[in-house]
Design a protein around this motif. Structure first.
Motif, PDB file in Angstrom:
ATOM      1  N   ILE A 436      41.827  47.512  58.062  1.00 20.32           N
ATOM      2  CA  ILE A 436      41.969  47.940  59.455  1.00 20.32           C
ATOM      3  C   ILE A 436      41.001  49.032  59.765  1.00 20.32           C
ATOM      4  CG2 ILE A 436      43.137  48.963  61.192  1.00 20.32           C
ATOM      5  CD1 ILE A 436      43.955  46.228  60.618  1.00 20.32           C
ATOM      6  N   CYS A 437      40.464  49.783  58.531  1.00 23.43           N
ATOM      7  CA  CYS A 437      39.387  50.593  58.629  1.00 23.43           C
ATOM      8  C   CYS A 437      37.980  49.714  58.642  1.00 23.43           C
ATOM      9  CB  CYS A 437      39.219  51.592  57.354  1.00 23.43           C
ATOM     10  SG  CYS A 437      38.932  50.680  55.776  1.00 23.43           S
ATOM     11  N   MET A 438      38.024  48.611  58.751  1.00 24.05           N
ATOM     12  CA  MET A 438      36.694  47.892  58.947  1.00 24.05           C
ATOM     13  C   MET A 438      36.534  47.253  60.233  1.00 24.05           C
ATOM     14  SD  MET A 438      34.811  47.562  56.292  1.00 24.05           S
ATOM     15  CE  MET A 438      33.863  46.068  56.144  1.00 24.05           C
ATOM     16  N   ILE A 439      37.689  47.432  61.279  1.00 20.71           N
ATOM     17  CA  ILE A 439      37.697  46.768  62.426  1.00 20.71           C
ATOM     18  C   ILE A 439      37.659  48.009  63.288  1.00 20.71           C
ATOM     19  CG2 ILE A 439      38.932  44.751  61.902  1.00 20.71           C
ATOM     20  CD1 ILE A 439      41.223  45.930  63.700  1.00 20.71           C
ATOM     21  N   SER A 440      37.953  49.072  62.919  1.00 16.70           N
ATOM     22  CA  SER A 440      38.371  50.450  63.838  1.00 16.70           C
ATOM     23  C   SER A 440      36.836  51.309  63.172  1.00 16.70           C
ATOM     24  CB  SER A 440      39.380  50.961  63.590  1.00 16.70           C
ATOM     25  OG  SER A 440      39.844  51.466  62.397  1.00 16.70           O
ATOM     26  N   ARG A 441      36.943  52.595  63.790  1.00 18.95           N
ATOM     27  CA  ARG A 441      35.902  53.346  63.271  1.00 18.95           C
ATOM     28  C   ARG A 441      34.415  52.866  63.896  1.00 18.95           C
ATOM     29  NH1 ARG A 441      34.525  54.645  58.401  1.00 18.95           N
ATOM     30  NH2 ARG A 441      34.716  52.857  57.557  1.00 18.95           N
ATOM     31  N   GLY A 442      33.298  53.102  63.571  1.00 17.48           N
ATOM     32  CA  GLY A 442      31.919  53.013  63.906  1.00 17.48           C
ATOM     33  C   GLY A 442      31.732  51.768  63.526  1.00 17.48           C
ATOM     34  N   ILE A 443      32.301  51.209  62.367  1.00 11.10           N
ATOM     35  CA  ILE A 443      31.766  49.791  61.681  1.00 11.10           C
ATOM     36  C   ILE A 443      32.033  48.757  62.442  1.00 11.10           C
ATOM     37  CG2 ILE A 443      33.449  49.761  60.042  1.00 11.10           C
ATOM     38  CD1 ILE A 443      31.240  48.646  58.025  1.00 11.10           C
ATOM     39  N   GLU A 444      33.176  48.584  62.896  1.00  5.89           N
ATOM     40  CA  GLU A 444      33.663  47.515  63.701  1.00  5.89           C
ATOM     41  C   GLU A 444      33.373  46.092  63.351  1.00  5.89           C
ATOM     42  OE1 GLU A 444      33.659  48.053  67.878  1.00  5.89           O
ATOM     43  OE2 GLU A 444      33.541  50.200  67.553  1.00  5.89           O
ATOM     44  N   LYS A 445      33.574  45.690  61.894  1.00  6.77           N
ATOM     45  CA  LYS A 445      33.251  44.406  61.453  1.00  6.77           C
ATOM     46  C   LYS A 445      34.599  43.557  61.547  1.00  6.77           C
ATOM     47  CE  LYS A 445      29.048  45.796  60.730  1.00  6.77           C
ATOM     48  NZ  LYS A 445      28.104  45.274  61.657  1.00  6.77           N
ATOM     49  N   ILE A 446      34.757  43.052  62.776  1.00  8.65           N
ATOM     50  CA  ILE A 446      36.100  42.298  62.916  1.00  8.65           C
ATOM     51  C   ILE A 446      36.799  41.314  61.934  1.00  8.65           C
ATOM     52  CG2 ILE A 446      37.688  41.333  64.683  1.00  8.65           C
ATOM     53  CD1 ILE A 446      36.669  44.112  65.805  1.00  8.65           C
ATOM     54  N   ARG A 447      35.786  40.272  61.548  1.00  3.28           N
ATOM     55  CA  ARG A 447      36.310  39.235  60.865  1.00  3.28           C
ATOM     56  C   ARG A 447      35.842  39.545  59.234  1.00  3.28           C
ATOM     57  NH1 ARG A 447      35.845  36.933  65.846  1.00  3.28           N
ATOM     58  NH2 ARG A 447      33.525  37.160  65.798  1.00  3.28           N
ATOM     59  N   SER A 448      35.583  40.741  59.080  1.00  4.22           N
ATOM     60  CA  SER A 448      35.029  40.906  57.513  1.00  4.22           C
ATOM     61  C   SER A 448      36.587  40.938  56.685  1.00  4.22           C
ATOM     62  CB  SER A 448      34.633  42.334  57.400  1.00  4.22           C
ATOM     63  OG  SER A 448      35.407  43.407  57.537  1.00  4.22           O
ATOM     64  N   SER A 449      36.481  40.365  55.464  1.00  3.12           N
ATOM     65  CA  SER A 449      37.699  40.610  54.567  1.00  3.12           C
ATOM     66  C   SER A 449      36.961  41.110  53.006  1.00  3.12           C
ATOM     67  CB  SER A 449      38.253  39.156  54.316  1.00  3.12           C
ATOM     68  OG  SER A 449      37.365  38.288  53.853  1.00  3.12           O
ATOM     69  N   THR A 450      37.639  41.390  52.364  1.00  2.00           N
ATOM     70  CA  THR A 450      37.454  42.077  50.820  1.00  2.00           C
ATOM     71  C   THR A 450      38.177  41.490  49.818  1.00  2.00           C
ATOM     72  OG1 THR A 450      36.678  44.245  51.937  1.00  2.00           O
ATOM     73  CG2 THR A 450      37.017  44.267  49.510  1.00  2.00           C
ATOM     74  N   ALA A 451      37.494  41.102  48.591  1.00  2.42           N
ATOM     75  CA  ALA A 451      38.023  40.315  47.690  1.00  2.42           C
ATOM     76  C   ALA A 451      37.714  41.207  46.489  1.00  2.42           C
ATOM     77  CB  ALA A 451      37.615  38.774  47.447  1.00  2.42           C
ATOM     78  N   THR A 452      38.596  41.359  45.576  1.00  2.00           N
ATOM     79  CA  THR A 452      38.503  42.129  44.280  1.00  2.00           C
ATOM     80  C   THR A 452      39.314  41.204  43.051  1.00  2.00           C
ATOM     81  OG1 THR A 452      40.380  43.335  44.680  1.00  2.00           O
ATOM     82  CG2 THR A 452      38.413  44.500  45.264  1.00  2.00           C
ATOM     83  N   ILE A 453      38.678  41.226  42.096  1.00  2.00           N
ATOM     84  CA  ILE A 453      39.107  40.763  40.826  1.00  2.00           C
ATOM     85  C   ILE A 453      39.181  41.512  39.577  1.00  2.00           C
ATOM     86  CG2 ILE A 453      37.020  39.404  40.536  1.00  2.00           C
ATOM     87  CD1 ILE A 453      38.295  37.042  39.412  1.00  2.00           C
ATOM     88  N   ALA A 454      40.070  41.440  38.652  1.00  2.00           N
ATOM     89  CA  ALA A 454      40.507  42.061  37.246  1.00  2.00           C
ATOM     90  C   ALA A 454      40.587  40.939  36.241  1.00  2.00           C
ATOM     91  CB  ALA A 454      41.250  43.235  37.499  1.00  2.00           C
ATOM     92  N   VAL A 455      39.833  41.085  35.286  1.00  2.00           N
ATOM     93  CA  VAL A 455      40.060  40.247  34.155  1.00  2.00           C
ATOM     94  C   VAL A 455      40.345  40.655  32.948  1.00  2.00           C
ATOM     95  CG1 VAL A 455      39.163  37.888  33.367  1.00  2.00           C
ATOM     96  CG2 VAL A 455      38.437  38.381  35.598  1.00  2.00           C
ATOM     97  N   LEU A 456      41.359  40.372  32.368  1.00  2.00           N
ATOM     98  CA  LEU A 456      41.722  40.816  31.003  1.00  2.00           C
ATOM     99  C   LEU A 456      42.157  39.801  29.874  1.00  2.00           C
ATOM    100  CD1 LEU A 456      44.392  43.679  32.014  1.00  2.00           C
ATOM    101  CD2 LEU A 456      41.747  44.008  31.420  1.00  2.00           C
ATOM    102  N   GLY A 457      41.909  39.867  28.765  1.00  5.03           N
ATOM    103  CA  GLY A 457      42.474  39.090  27.473  1.00  5.03           C
ATOM    104  C   GLY A 457      41.504  37.866  27.503  1.00  5.03           C
ATOM    105  N   HIS A 458      42.282  36.523  27.407  1.00 12.27           N
ATOM    106  CA  HIS A 458      41.573  35.409  27.204  1.00 12.27           C
ATOM    107  C   HIS A 458      40.860  35.029  28.402  1.00 12.27           C
ATOM    108  CE1 HIS A 458      42.725  34.374  23.038  1.00 12.27           C
ATOM    109  NE2 HIS A 458      44.037  34.512  23.483  1.00 12.27           N
ATOM    110  N   PHE A 459      41.355  35.555  29.704  1.00 10.57           N
ATOM    111  CA  PHE A 459      40.397  34.908  30.733  1.00 10.57           C
ATOM    112  C   PHE A 459      39.106  35.758  30.614  1.00 10.57           C
ATOM    113  CE2 PHE A 459      44.981  34.521  32.159  1.00 10.57           C
ATOM    114  CZ  PHE A 459      44.779  33.239  32.804  1.00 10.57           C
ATOM    115  N   LEU A 460      38.936  36.601  29.937  1.00  9.86           N
ATOM    116  CA  LEU A 460      37.502  37.305  29.800  1.00  9.86           C
ATOM    117  C   LEU A 460      36.677  36.625  28.799  1.00  9.86           C
ATOM    118  CD1 LEU A 460      37.666  41.236  29.200  1.00  9.86           C
ATOM    119  CD2 LEU A 460      36.550  39.974  31.035  1.00  9.86           C
ATOM    120  N   THR A 461      37.379  35.978  27.860  1.00  9.07           N
ATOM    121  CA  THR A 461      36.367  35.213  26.888  1.00  9.07           C
ATOM    122  C   THR A 461      36.366  33.776  27.056  1.00  9.07           C
ATOM    123  OG1 THR A 461      38.277  34.740  25.339  1.00  9.07           O
ATOM    124  CG2 THR A 461      36.935  36.752  25.237  1.00  9.07           C
ATOM    125  N   ASP A 462      37.061  33.016  27.953  1.00  8.92           N
ATOM    126  CA  ASP A 462      37.351  31.673  28.331  1.00  8.92           C
ATOM    127  C   ASP A 462      36.973  31.450  29.605  1.00  8.92           C
ATOM    128  OD1 ASP A 462      37.865  29.198  28.547  1.00  8.92           O
ATOM    129  OD2 ASP A 462      39.814  29.117  27.679  1.00  8.92           O
TER     130      ASP A 462
END
Length: 481
Positions: A436-462
């Motif tokens: 919501i802080c991306m649609i409000s305040r001065g930035i107002e990026k209405i249709r933006s979305s954020t993706a994050t990823i964390a990888v541990l163990g075998h998913f790192l090596t394979d």
């Protein structure tokens, strides 16, 4: 850092950088506004203390300043006047002879569609997003600059509002300022739901409502101008019909769950898992702090529409009250196992990969005290006996880390570490969220979305295991619509 140092943590700031506040528009000429800002910052610190937080810790240190700036920018419409925007923006336009049709300044309709706005809900003081469509029929051979239509709409959106009043105010202001033959305004609005009512997909569970207002030649059941306006919206796939659930549920999910009756009274709804706000009193010092924030913004906390709003806002915040992370949760516990040990490189059995996808969550951004919500996807290697962890345990885990003041990057890492502490072979977590802080305040990026990823163990090596999990998210996305 070890394993997480190699994890991909995309969009590192989620739009919440400490330095991004310089983009905000600060109105006023100093003095009084600075004092109001100081009063708001003190009120925000009171709220943080009430939530059991330390406002001096990193991540919250500048939160009072950021929240105060966001509220001031989001309600700047109180200090703006429509006549200052429209003045000098009316232009002569001859058009065609009235006897052969209508166009331009001689009666042809002009429609500006898909104006993205946001406003603050006067019932709970949380932002809501708006798609606004404005039409008018010029008169007197004059047309108005198209950008002024959106700017006038923004003036009234940047106030504490309800959807219908917003539509009425925009319509009335345009009719009075540009003196056309008529004005039509249509709004589609989306309100953040309570966390427990979010559906599988990040866009579901939002409360959507449609409202309109019209004047002059647009009025009347058989107005051809209104019919043309509706038809021009449909060309963009925009419908004027109200969603079925918005007709029976209150617009603001934090309002008492009552349905108005024809005689003006209301009755309590029996819910089936829809919206059921928790009742109960809020800490009086926190409620007083919110009331002082309204005063600082130039609003009257005693206005009837705002009487209970500070309490509702505090009740919302208390859903994200600080709690200890050192607890056992449905079998998940951060035990002594190291999540940073790099696994042995070697072939892994992809048939052992388990996944739980599209787990909904709602958290509160600790930088701006605004919600962010979306879905969590979890992948892990199952144990040798083939037993899979029940989905409800993962949902509880997501809720545990989400229902507190958070940042998306930290939440992603915490969930990955908790899963890896149970499945020592590998864990991967993807979080997709709307802030919501991306649609409000001065930035107002209405249709933006954020993706994050964390990888541990075998998913790192394979890399093929990681690719397989990510493809699974893509393949199941349409199924969750």
């Amino acid at each position: 850092m070890g394993a997480l140092e190699e994890a991909h943590l995309a969009a590192a700031a989620c739009g919440c950088d400490d330095d991004d506040d310089e983009d905000l528009v600060v109105l006023g000429d100093g003095g009084g506004e600075e004092e109001a800002g100081d009063a708001m910052e003190a009120a925000v610190r009171e709220l943080l203390v009430g939530l059991g937080e330390d406002d001096r810790r990193e991540g919250l240190r500048r939160t009072p300043k950021r929240v105060a700036k966001a509220f001031r920018d989001g309600t700047r419409g109180y200090k703006q006047k429509v006549k200052d925007i429209v003045q000098g923006a009316l232009f002569p336009e001859v058009g065609v002879d009235k006897r052969t049709g209508s166009a331009g300044g001689t009666g042809g309709q002009v429609v500006v569609r898909d104006i993205d706005l946001f406003s603050y809900c006067e019932s709970c003081l949380l932002p809501f997003s708006i798609q606004c469509h404005v039409g008018y029929v010029p008169s007197g051979g004059r047309v108005v600059g198209l950008s002024k239509l959106s700017r006038v709409a923004d003036v009234f959106a940047k106030r504490f509002q309800s959807p219908q009043r917003l539509a009425n105010e925009v319509c009335s202001a345009l009719h009075a300022s540009i003196q056309p033959a008529g004005v039509a305004v249509s709004l589609q609005c989306w309100h953040i739901p309570l966390p427990e009512n979010l559906k599988c997909k990040s866009s579901q569970g939002l409360i959507r409502t449609s409202h309109s207002s019209r004047s002059g030649v647009f009025e009347g059941e058989n107005s051809s101008f209104w019919n043309d306006f509706v038809a021009l919206l449909k060309l963009r796939g925009i419908g004027m019909e109200m969603d079925s659930h918005s007709a029976v549920l209150p617009w603001c999910p934090l309002r008492p769950n009552e349905v108005p009756l024809c005689n003006g009274h209301g009755k309590r709804m029996t819910t089936n898992g829809a919206i059921s706000p928790k009742s109960g009193s809020s800490p009086s010092n926190m409620v007083s702090a919110v009331s002082s924030m309204l005063l600082s913004l130039g609003e009257d906390p005693l206005r009837k529409e705002l009487l209970d709003s500070p309490q509702r806002y505090v009740q919302w915040l208390m859903r994200f009250r600080a709690c200890s992370l050192d607890v056992k949760l449905n079998g998940f516990t951060l035990n002594g196992a190291s999540v940073y040990e790099r696994p042995d490189v070697g072939a892994t059995d992809h048939r052992a990969i388990r996944s739980e996808l599209h787990l909904p969550f709602c958290a509160q951004c600790e930088h701006h005290l605004l919600p962010f919500y979306g879905v969590v996807h979890i992948g892990y290697y199952g144990s040798g006996d083939g037993e899979a962890i029940d989905r409800s345990h993962f949902q509880a885990l997501v809720h545990f880390y989400g229902c507190k003041l958070q940042v998306q990057e930290r939440m992603t890492r915490q969930i990955a570490e908790a899963v890896y502490s149970v499945s020592h072979r590998g864990a991967i977590v993807v979080v997709e969220a709307n802030h919501i802080c991306m649609i409000s305040r001065g930035i107002e990026k209405i249709r933006s979305s954020t993706a994050t990823i964390a990888v541990l163990g075998h998913f790192l090596t394979d890399s093929s295991a990681k690719a397989s999990f990510l493809q699974n998210i893509i393949d199941t996305a349409d199924l969750e619509e």
